[in-house]
Design an enzyme around this catalytic site. Structure first.
Site, PDB file in Angstrom:
ATOM      1  N   CYS A   1     -55.434 -66.226-118.938  1.00  0.00           N
ATOM      2  CA  CYS A   1     -55.837 -65.849-120.288  1.00  0.00           C
ATOM      3  C   CYS A   1     -54.772 -64.877-120.794  1.00  0.00           C
ATOM      4  O   CYS A   1     -54.601 -63.801-120.240  1.00  0.00           O
ATOM      5  CB  CYS A   1     -57.205 -65.166-120.208  1.00  0.00           C
ATOM      6  SG  CYS A   1     -57.771 -64.423-121.724  1.00  0.00           S
ATOM      7  N   GLN A   2     -54.016 -65.287-121.799  1.00  0.00           N
ATOM      8  CA  GLN A   2     -52.962 -64.424-122.350  1.00  0.00           C
ATOM      9  C   GLN A   2     -53.110 -64.382-123.863  1.00  0.00           C
ATOM     10  O   GLN A   2     -54.063 -64.931-124.393  1.00  0.00           O
ATOM     11  CB  GLN A   2     -51.585 -65.006-121.968  1.00  0.00           C
ATOM     12  CG  GLN A   2     -51.315 -65.017-120.481  1.00  0.00           C
ATOM     13  CD  GLN A   2     -50.109 -65.887-120.139  1.00  0.00           C
ATOM     14  OE1 GLN A   2     -50.099 -67.066-120.418  1.00  0.00           O
ATOM     15  NE2 GLN A   2     -49.091 -65.283-119.548  1.00  0.00           N
TER      16      GLN A   2
END
Ligand SMILES: C[S@@+](CC[C@H](N)C(=O)[O-])C[C@H]1O[C@@H](n2cnc3c(N)ncnc32)[C@H](O)[C@@H]1O
Length: 422
Positions: free
Chosen positions: A92-93
């Site tokens: 998750c970025q």
């Protein structure tokens, strides 16, 4: 349709074990795994030892498997074999997009979602099955839902319908409380899509989640549950102000619920509850029953440290700006309760850390860490899967990164049925 798979961010092969357990006829035509900044590539070494392409593919004509240990961003699309299913668990970025003058739109460098997008765009796999941490649906905190909105919008542009579900493995009977979002996308030109009878109507989308969709098959939900968080039906993607993904990145926010579907640019999302009453595997059930090596037992100093780390505390701290504040956290059950499923395993498992499991040994009653085999069992991997020459610390590390393979096995059963129709 050939059952060809590309496994990205392959780690030690959780997707592959799960799918293969569901049916052995999946052909993995490529796997990519690269641990940034590390000289020794333990996860990749494990993957390539466990899936020795030469022995496994014997007898399968004309299928050659590529196993790449390079940064995915350096792999050109033409190097990637055609495939019908793309799978991967990715970080998750920040998925925001900037306008870059003449060249158009650009996502941030190093953001791995854009690698998946690039490959899906070029190779056009009919199906995608992706996994991420559940906070993806809420990220970033200043514009909740933007990142997932960016993802959905870009898949919409590529001609996919997308269904997602946050699944806690323990809520379907498995040994670990691990909550992850699973994202299933299918091209709108597949037979699966054509026979889905999906429309953009709210009732139809709701019915999809409850009775016809990808997840409900193996992960039933309660039909009479009414959450205080009302369902959301949203057509933002279709509004005139949205011209491209940068508009979504700049403006989109949505309170995504734990289940949902996006079809033809229309989103329906609803809070659902699992409907499972079968056997619950507990931490106690997966512990080794024989004698385990002395090195797993805690020293008196470690016990003292854990007592502190897992205990309740209120500590006065000073922020970077010089303000003092009280940091507080509640106590945790110590040692871990063997009559419950395990907690979420992190990459730091078995270090002296608040989140590490500490169990009472079945033979001696003394406190100890989980063994690497127990860490594998928490994820449903075969015993000693990661015993391929890597230091123990990395055996825990790879398990902290991996997924609960039983969940993929269940999804694999549904995929088998879907592929029969293609
Ligand atoms: C969440 S883990 C996936 C684990 C996998 N599903 C399993 O069962 O073991 C993500 C993986 O992506 C790998 N990775 C991170 N950046 C990468 C990159 N730029 N190229 C290829 N792989 C990368 C990490 O090393 C890690 O193993």
């Amino acid at each position: 349709m050939e059952k060809t798979v590309v496994e990205l961010f392959a780690g030690v092969g959780g997707f592959r074990i799960g799918l293969t357990n569901a049916n052995s006829d999946w052909n993995f035509v490529m796997a990519n795994q690269w641990e940034p900044g590390k000289k020794v590539q333990h996860a990749f070494d494990c993957y390539s030892k466990r899936f020795d392409k030469h022995s496994e593919l014997e007898g399968k004509d004309s299928i050659t498997e590529l196993q790449l240990n390079t940064d995915i961003s350096t792999v050109e699309a033409h190097e990637i074999p055609s495939h019908s299913l793309l799978v991967g668990g990715f970080p998750c970025q920040d998925y925001s997009v900037a306008r870059t003058g003449a060249t158009g739109l650009e996502g941030k460098k190093g953001v791995l979602w854009w690698e998946i997008y690039r490959i899906a765009k070029e190779k056009k796999p009919s199906f995608l099955l992706l996994e991420n941490v559940d906070r993806l649906l809420k990220s970033p905190s200043k514009q909740r839902g933007r990142d997932f909105g960016v993802m959905l919008y870009s898949l919409y542009q590529l001609g996919y319908t997308v269904e997602w579900r946050i699944i806690n493995a323990a809520e379907y009977g498995f040994a670990q409380r691990r909550r992850r979002v699973f994202i299933f996308a299918f091209k709108n030109d597949t037979n699966y899509s054509k026979t889905s009878n999906l429309t953009e109507e709210q009732d139809n989308l709701k019915d999809w989640l409850h009775t016809r969709g990808f997840f409900q098959n193996e992960f039933p939900i309660q039909n009479d549950y009414e959450s205080k968080h009302k369902p959301v039906y949203d057509k933002t993607f279709l509004t005139e102000e949205i011209k491209d993904v940068a508009d979504i990145s700049d403006n989109f926010a949505l309170s995504f619920r734990n289940s949902g579907v996006m079809h033809n640019g229309v989103i329906y999302t609803e809070e659902t509850l699992p409907d499972y009453t079968g056997h619950q595997v507990t931490l106690g059930e997966i512990l080794e029953t024989g004698r385990v090596d002395d090195r797993y037992f805690l020293t008196p100093q470690q016990i003292e440290k854990f007592n502190y780390l897992k205990g309740p505390k209120r500590i006065e701290r000073t922020s970077k700006e010089g303000f003092s504040y009280i940091f507080s956290e509640g106590g945790m059950t110590f040692p871990d309760d063997l009559s419950l499923p395990g907690r979420t395993m992190l990459t730091s498992e078995a270090s002296v850390n608040r989140s590490t499991h500490v169990v009472s040994d079945k033979v001696t009653g003394k406190l100890r860490f989980l063994t690497p085999v127990e860490a594998e069992r928490l994820n449903g991997f075969p015993d000693n899967w990661t015993d391929t020459g890597m230091p123990e610390k990395f055996r825990y590390f790879t398990m902290g990164n991996a997924l609960v393979v039983h969940l993929i096995e269940k999804m694999g059963k549904t995929l088998n049925m879907i592929f029969e129709q293609e």
